[in-house]
Structure formats: structure tokens, C-alpha cells
Design a protein around this motif. Structure first.
Motif, short mmCIF file in Angstrom:
data_model
loop_
_atom_site.label_atom_id
_atom_site.label_comp_id
_atom_site.label_asym_id
_atom_site.label_seq_id
_atom_site.Cartn_x
_atom_site.Cartn_y
_atom_site.Cartn_z
N LEU A 221 0.84 -1.21 0.00
CA LEU A 221 0.00 0.00 0.00
C LEU A 221 0.87 1.26 0.00
CD1 LEU A 221 -2.84 -1.00 2.51
CD2 LEU A 221 -3.08 -0.55 0.06
N ALA A 222 1.95 1.22 0.80
CA ALA A 222 2.85 2.38 0.81
C ALA A 222 3.52 2.57 -0.55
CB ALA A 222 3.91 2.18 1.90
N LEU A 223 3.92 1.45 -1.17
CA LEU A 223 4.54 1.54 -2.50
C LEU A 223 3.54 2.05 -3.53
CD1 LEU A 223 7.01 0.98 -4.27
CD2 LEU A 223 6.16 -1.35 -4.59
N ALA A 224 2.31 1.55 -3.47
CA ALA A 224 1.29 1.98 -4.43
C ALA A 224 0.98 3.47 -4.27
CB ALA A 224 0.02 1.15 -4.25
N ALA A 225 0.87 3.93 -3.02
CA ALA A 225 0.59 5.36 -2.79
C ALA A 225 1.74 6.21 -3.31
CB ALA A 225 0.37 5.61 -1.30
N SER A 226 2.97 5.75 -3.10
CA SER A 226 4.13 6.51 -3.57
C SER A 226 4.19 6.54 -5.10
CB SER A 226 5.42 5.88 -3.02
OG SER A 226 5.39 5.85 -1.61
N VAL A 227 3.84 5.40 -5.72
CA VAL A 227 3.82 5.35 -7.19
C VAL A 227 2.79 6.34 -7.73
CG1 VAL A 227 3.10 3.90 -9.12
CG2 VAL A 227 4.72 3.02 -7.44
N LEU A 228 1.61 6.37 -7.14
CA LEU A 228 0.57 7.30 -7.61
C LEU A 228 1.02 8.75 -7.47
CD1 LEU A 228 -2.63 5.57 -6.18
CD2 LEU A 228 -1.90 5.70 -8.56
N LEU A 229 1.69 9.07 -6.36
CA LEU A 229 2.17 10.44 -6.18
C LEU A 229 3.25 10.77 -7.21
CD1 LEU A 229 2.32 10.69 -2.29
CD2 LEU A 229 0.78 11.90 -3.81
N LEU A 230 4.15 9.82 -7.47
CA LEU A 230 5.20 10.07 -8.47
C LEU A 230 4.61 10.32 -9.85
CD1 LEU A 230 7.99 7.47 -7.56
CD2 LEU A 230 8.23 9.95 -7.62
N VAL A 231 3.63 9.50 -10.22
CA VAL A 231 3.00 9.67 -11.53
C VAL A 231 2.30 11.03 -11.61
CG1 VAL A 231 1.22 8.78 -13.07
CG2 VAL A 231 2.76 7.20 -11.94
N ARG A 232 1.66 11.42 -10.53
CA ARG A 232 0.97 12.72 -10.55
C ARG A 232 1.96 13.88 -10.63
NH1 ARG A 232 -3.73 15.36 -9.32
NH2 ARG A 232 -3.48 17.39 -8.32
N TRP B 99 9.17 10.19 -14.33
CA TRP B 99 9.56 10.23 -12.91
C TRP B 99 9.44 8.83 -12.30
CZ3 TRP B 99 8.77 14.62 -9.01
CH2 TRP B 99 9.31 15.80 -9.52
N LEU B 100 8.35 8.14 -12.61
CA LEU B 100 8.15 6.81 -12.03
C LEU B 100 9.25 5.86 -12.49
CD1 LEU B 100 6.47 4.73 -10.48
CD2 LEU B 100 5.14 4.37 -12.55
N LYS B 101 9.59 5.88 -13.78
CA LYS B 101 10.62 4.99 -14.30
C LYS B 101 11.97 5.27 -13.64
CE LYS B 101 12.85 3.57 -18.63
NZ LYS B 101 12.91 3.79 -20.11
N HIS B 102 12.24 6.55 -13.37
CA HIS B 102 13.54 6.93 -12.81
C HIS B 102 13.65 6.57 -11.33
CE1 HIS B 102 17.27 9.20 -12.39
NE2 HIS B 102 16.75 9.74 -11.29
N PHE B 103 12.60 6.82 -10.57
CA PHE B 103 12.69 6.70 -9.10
C PHE B 103 12.23 5.35 -8.55
CE2 PHE B 103 12.41 11.41 -9.42
CZ PHE B 103 13.59 11.71 -8.75
N LEU B 104 11.49 4.56 -9.33
CA LEU B 104 10.91 3.33 -8.79
C LEU B 104 11.96 2.34 -8.26
CD1 LEU B 104 8.36 1.77 -8.18
CD2 LEU B 104 8.45 0.81 -10.49
N PRO B 105 13.09 2.09 -8.95
CA PRO B 105 14.06 1.14 -8.38
C PRO B 105 14.58 1.57 -7.01
CG PRO B 105 14.51 1.51 -10.70
CD PRO B 105 13.47 2.51 -10.32
N ALA B 106 14.82 2.87 -6.84
CA ALA B 106 15.27 3.35 -5.53
C ALA B 106 14.16 3.25 -4.50
CB ALA B 106 15.77 4.79 -5.65
#
Length: 427
Positions: free
Chosen positions: A19-30, A36-43
Motif C-alpha cells: 500500500l505504501a509503495l502503491a501510494a508513492s507510485v501514484l504520487l510520483l506519476v501525478r 519520474w516513475l521509471k527513474h525513481f521506482l528502483p530506488a
């Protein structure tokens, strides 16, 4: 609210993490879109390595690794000229033994080294296949160095004695960690991609698409309100045990020859108990006794301690379970202790074990080994955090039958259990 009653529930921990990862992904995409998502997701995914592995996977992996390490080390010691015999996860040596515990199995090093592999794989921009290779390399190095560590400690024990092994135990652990990390780092550096990235001109990115003030306020209210809501839930609904008796052991009265000791530090690290007692003695009739009594002041610690019952622990050290008998129900006044009973054998030696978990709220530990998912949800609804839990495990040897052992334990409990007034600490 659910986590407060189930701190040991790995499924819940993974649910929270995802849930924390999903919320962070949604914020990055927004904020910055898919780039941004492609760049930051591995970290961002790095924190998933800190989540405990699912219990079923970890238990089976640890058991397999401990058995494998114990087997290889035993054979190696025999080749070196030392008389060594494996009994479960125990390596029996003349006059002493070496226990291959979870820390020696390599699973902890595997967890940390694959995290290191992910980190350096991202640092040097490995492709997916290369990262998978780093994972395999990290696992192999962790298992190899832990195997060498166990072999070295067992050799020190066989050649210089248990005190010398204890002296080198922690140092060897730190050395294994350092060697595993350096080896993974060195292997990753040597095999790193060597393609030069062409220079490009900086691309102007649009400013972040921030959340609206209303959304931020709603999120802050939810975040800040969760904690007081949870506190209020448990304060209002927690089982009332103010009228329940507590208890303690009086070994001096029941077994004057008993030698009282503190359990091994490794046991405390595994079970998180607050206070504990270990004892062993031989009674005038020639029966061998051993006993563990552990207490947890914190409900969270009691949950994290989990269930280490005889049917899982004793076979790991070479005992075979022959039977499980009828429960022993011991009562006195307002106090009731219910023991699971077992018969184990090691060669021609038989052992009868009586195992009781108890808390003032009266949870029926004796009916199940662990908790089912429905039980966990019910515990959260009832606000039962297993406060004031105790464990009492008694083993009796050199007794003909389980019925004879039960009679001896019944008599021992009558003499040793001291009922305490409600609200009294058990120490």
C-alpha cells in the motif's frame, strides 16, 4: 488497528508495504508523469527488502539451510579427524555440541546481501538479467561464508573447547557480514556495464504537479487521526482482566535441588520475552526434569515471540515425536493452566513434554499451534493484544509412561504454582 493485535503477521506487513509503495507510485506519476516513475521506482522499491519474508518461505528455507550446513560441517569435521555426529541441527562433539541456529544458516546474510545486490545493480545501471545474476551471486556468497563460519567455529570448539568458540562467535559473524558485502560489491563492480552513456543536453521538465491543499489536509487528518483512534479502540475494548489471578513458580519449595539459570541470550533474541527462567534437576526417584518459564510484559513482544512449540523445536535437535496425549488441565481457585502433552524419543531415551501458554484474557493457545487469519481479525476486533503472556514448558525423563509423567507434573504444579492476586506482576 489490526497491526496492534498482530505485530507478527507477515501478510499484514506485506500489505502495508505494498500500500505504501502503491501510494508513492501514484504520487510520483501525478507529480512528474511516467518518466519520474521509471527513474525513481528502483530506488523506491529498496525499502521492500526490509519487510520480513513470508513465514512459510522463511521457515522452510531456514530449516533447509540449517540442515544442509549441519550436514556439511559434520562431514568436514570427520574428514579432519574429529568425532562429530549430526542430530537435527546440532553437531555433537566429544564433551560439547555446536548448535546451527538461524543466524548460522545464512538466511540473514542472504537478506542483507541481496539488498546490497539491488543497490549496486541500480548504482551501475544493470539490466534485469544482470540484476538477477547479482541476486544469485549474493545468495551464493552469503551461504558460502556462513558455511565457512560454522565450520571454523565447530573446528575451534573441537580443538580448543566451547569457551574459545564463544570468544570467536561474534567476531566471526561480523567478518562474514563484511566479506559477503565486499564480495558482492567487488563482483558487481567487475561485471558492471561498461557502455558509456552518450552525453545529452538537459531536458527542461515541467514543474511538479502538486496535490491540492484540500487533498493534503485530508491526508494529514487521516495520518494524524489513525494513532489516537487506535489508542482509543484498545483502551475501550481491551479485555478486562483486573479480576483475573496471576501466578508465578516457587521452585525452591517444589524442587530444592533445581538449579535456576537465565536462558541463553539467543533464546531471548528469538522470543523477545521480558524475563525468563531455565532449570534442570534430578528428583530423589531418579526422574530427570527440565523447565522453561518465560514472561512477556509487552503484548507486542509476546506476538513477535510467536510460537516455538515442542513439535517444531525438539525434532530440530534430533528428537522424534511419538505421540501427543490428552491435555493436562490444572486448576486452583480462579486460575487454570492447560498443557499440551507430548512423547518424544531419541534412540532408546523417552521424554515427556508438557507445554502451556497462558495469558489473563484466557486465549485458548492449547487448541491450535499459532493463530489462523480469522483468529487474528477477531483478536483485533476484541482488542486482545496478548498482554501478560507466560509460557511454561516442563520435560520429564526416565518415566515409564505418559500417565506416570502426568501424575508427576500434576504433583509438581500443586507444589510450585503460587497464585497471585489480580493485577500483581508475576515476578
Amino acid at each position: 488497528m489490526i497491526f496492534a493485535a498482530n505485530a507478527d503477521w507477515r501478510l499484514l506487513a506485506w500489505t502495508e508495504a505494498m500500500l505504501a509503495l502503491a501510494a508513492s507510485v501514484l504520487l510520483l506519476v501525478r507529480w512528474g508523469g511516467w518518466p519520474w516513475l521509471k527513474h525513481f521506482l528502483p530506488a523506491l522499491a529498496l525499502f521492500l527488502f526490509a519487510v520480513p519474508w513470508p513465514s512459510y518461505l522463511e521457515i522452510n528455507l531456514v530449516d533447509t539451510l540449517m540442515t544442509g550446513v549441519a550436514t556439511i560441517v559434520t562431514e568436514a569435521l570427520n574428514l579432519l579427524g574429529y568425532d562429530a555426529v549430526r542430530q537435527g541441527h546440532i553437531i555433537q562433539l566429544p564433551g560439547s555440541y555446536v548448535s546451527v541456529e538461524e543466524a548460522c544458516s545464512g538466511v540473514r546474510s542472504i537478506q542483507s546481501t541481496i539488498m546490497a545486490g539491488w543497490l549496486v545493480g541500480e548504482w551501475w545501471r544493470y539490466r534485469p538479467l544482470g540484476r538477477a545474476g547479482l541476486f544469485v551471486w549474493a545468495c551464493l556468497m552469503a551461504m558460502l561464508f556462513n558455511l565457512l563460519r560454522t565450520l571454523a567455529l565447530a573446528w575451534i570448539d573441537a580443538s580448543s573447547g566451547p569457551d574459545a568458540m564463544e570468544h570467536w562467535h561474534d567476531t566471526a559473524g561480523y567478518l562474514v557480514f563484511a566479506l559477503s558485502f565486499v564480495t558482492v560489491l567487488g563482483g558487481a563492480w567487475y561485471a558492471r556495464p561498461r557502455l558509456l552513456t552518450p552525453k545529452t543536453k538537459p531536458i527542461a521538465l515541467p514543474p511538479p504537479n502538486w496535490l491540492s491543499a484540500r487533498s493534503v489536509i485530508i491526508l494529514l487528518v487521516l495520518l494524524l487521526g489513525a494513532w489516537p483512534f487506535c489508542v482509543a479502540w484498545y483502551a475501550v475494548r481491551e479485555p478486562q482482566v483486573s479480576d483475573k489471578s496471576n501466578w508465578r513458580l516457587d521452585l525452591v519449595k517444589a524442587a530444592p535441588t533445581a538449579k535456576m539459570e537465565k536462558p541463553l541470550a539467543s533464546l531471548r533474541q528469538a522470543l523477545f520475552y521480558t524475563d525468563g527462567l531455565q532449570s534442570g534437576w534430578k528428583d530423589p526417584q531418579g526422574h530427570d526434569w527440565s523447565l522453561y518459564n518465560l514472561q512477556w510484559d509487552s503484548g507486542r513482544a509476546a506476538q513477535l515471540g510467536g510460537v516455538h512449540s515442542p513439535e517444531t523445536c525438539l525434532p530440530a535437535v534430533g528428537w522424534a515425536q511419538l505421540a501427543q496425549g490428552e491435555n493436562l488441565d490444572w486448576k486452583r481457585g480462579n486460575l487454570e493452566l492447560i498443557f499440551n502433552t507430548y512423547e518424544f524419543a531419541h534412540g532408546s531415551t523417552h521424554l515427556f513434554v508438557f507445554y502451556c501458554q497462558w495469558d489473563p484474557a484466557g486465549y485458548d493457545y492449547y487448541e491450535k499451534n499459532g493463530r489462523f487469519r480469522a483468529d487474528r481479525l477477531i483478536d483485533a476486533w476484541r482488542a486482545d493484544r496478548k498482554q501478560g503472556k507466560q509460557l511454561l514448558e516442563i520435560a520429564v525423563g526416565h518415566t515409564p509412561t505418559l500417565a506416570d509423567a502426568t501424575a508427576l507434573v500434576q504433583k509438581f504444579l500443586d507444589a510450585s504454582i503460587v497464585e497471585l492476586p489480580p493485577g500483581t506482576l508475576n515476578r
